[in-house]
Design a protein around this motif. Structure first.
Motif, PDB file in Angstrom:
ATOM      1  N   PHE A   1       0.853  -1.180   0.000  1.00  0.00           N
ATOM      2  CA  PHE A   1       0.000   0.000   0.000  1.00  0.00           C
ATOM      3  C   PHE A   1       0.889   1.231   0.000  1.00  0.00           C
ATOM      4  O   PHE A   1       2.084   1.142   0.269  1.00  0.00           O
ATOM      5  CB  PHE A   1      -0.891   0.002   1.250  1.00  0.00           C
ATOM      6  N   ARG A   2       0.316   2.366  -0.282  1.00  0.00           N
ATOM      7  CA  ARG A   2       1.092   3.600  -0.224  1.00  0.00           C
ATOM      8  C   ARG A   2       0.209   4.740   0.255  1.00  0.00           C
ATOM      9  O   ARG A   2      -1.015   4.710   0.094  1.00  0.00           O
ATOM     10  CB  ARG A   2       1.694   3.933  -1.585  1.00  0.00           C
TER      11      ARG A   2
ATOM     12  N   ASP B   1      -4.971   0.006 -10.894  1.00  0.00           N
ATOM     13  CA  ASP B   1      -4.893   0.441 -12.286  1.00  0.00           C
ATOM     14  C   ASP B   1      -3.755   1.429 -12.512  1.00  0.00           C
ATOM     15  O   ASP B   1      -3.139   1.447 -13.578  1.00  0.00           O
ATOM     16  CB  ASP B   1      -6.225   1.078 -12.707  1.00  0.00           C
ATOM     17  N   SER B   2      -3.478   2.238 -11.506  1.00  0.00           N
ATOM     18  CA  SER B   2      -2.464   3.283 -11.651  1.00  0.00           C
ATOM     19  C   SER B   2      -1.049   2.736 -11.783  1.00  0.00           C
ATOM     20  O   SER B   2      -0.148   3.453 -12.238  1.00  0.00           O
ATOM     21  CB  SER B   2      -2.538   4.246 -10.469  1.00  0.00           C
TER      22      SER B   2
ATOM     23  N   TYR C   1       3.993   0.823   2.236  1.00  0.00           N
ATOM     24  CA  TYR C   1       3.865  -0.113   3.336  1.00  0.00           C
ATOM     25  C   TYR C   1       3.605  -1.520   2.802  1.00  0.00           C
ATOM     26  O   TYR C   1       2.817  -1.699   1.860  1.00  0.00           O
ATOM     27  CB  TYR C   1       2.688   0.257   4.229  1.00  0.00           C
ATOM     28  N   CYS C   2       4.236  -2.503   3.432  1.00  0.00           N
ATOM     29  CA  CYS C   2       3.864  -3.873   3.132  1.00  0.00           C
ATOM     30  C   CYS C   2       2.947  -4.370   4.244  1.00  0.00           C
ATOM     31  O   CYS C   2       3.012  -3.880   5.381  1.00  0.00           O
ATOM     32  CB  CYS C   2       5.075  -4.774   2.978  1.00  0.00           C
TER      33      CYS C   2
ATOM     34  N   ARG D   1      -4.387   6.178   2.602  1.00  0.00           N
ATOM     35  CA  ARG D   1      -3.582   5.040   2.184  1.00  0.00           C
ATOM     36  C   ARG D   1      -4.338   4.270   1.105  1.00  0.00           C
ATOM     37  O   ARG D   1      -5.525   3.977   1.265  1.00  0.00           O
ATOM     38  CB  ARG D   1      -3.288   4.127   3.376  1.00  0.00           C
ATOM     39  N   GLU D   2      -3.627   3.946   0.037  1.00  0.00           N
ATOM     40  CA  GLU D   2      -4.272   3.244  -1.067  1.00  0.00           C
ATOM     41  C   GLU D   2      -3.534   1.956  -1.401  1.00  0.00           C
ATOM     42  O   GLU D   2      -2.337   1.826  -1.158  1.00  0.00           O
ATOM     43  CB  GLU D   2      -4.333   4.133  -2.305  1.00  0.00           C
TER      44      GLU D   2
END
Length: 126
Positions: free
Chosen positions: A36-37, A61-62, A94-95, A44-45
């Protein structure tokens, strides 16, 4: 399980970075994993996810076509290869690990992940 993300840094647009997530405390082999970021001022996505056996992967998709998630259960690591980076990829990455099954409809749901690493900063300059 404790997760440690590493590999972030400052790169120019168009270049590549490889993030790693190392686990301790228990084997990752039984966990489905995700990246995630979170960019400044944003939620957070989800970025990508991989099932425990490495046979199924999912991407936002990004990042589709530019990022690749993989894992090495023998080494207890998960990696995120990021190519053709763009300034909009700038974020803390983040993992995360989850015990529940990974499905196309739920891989991106943050609340389904049980364990999180501390994050590594990726900055892409234009």
């Amino acid at each position: 399980v404790q997760l440690q993300a590493s590999g972030g840094g400052l790169v120019q647009a168009g270049n590549s970075l490889r993030l790693s997530c190392a686990a301790s405390g228990r084997t990752l082999g039984n966990n489905n994993m995700g990246w995630f970021r979170q960019a400044p001022g944003k939620e957070r996505e989800s970025v990508a996810a991989i099932n425990w056996g490495g046979t199924s992967t999912y991407y936002a998709d990004s990042v589709k076509g530019r990022f690749t998630i993989s894992r090495d259960n023998a080494k207890n690591t998960v990696t995120l290869q990021m190519n053709s980076l763009k300034p909009e990829d700038t974020a803390v990455y983040y993992c995360a690990a989850r015990l529940s099954m990974l499905y196309a409809s739920t891989w991106s749901v943050k609340t389904l992940y049980n364990y999180w690493g501390q994050g590594t900063l990726v900055t892409v300059s234009s």
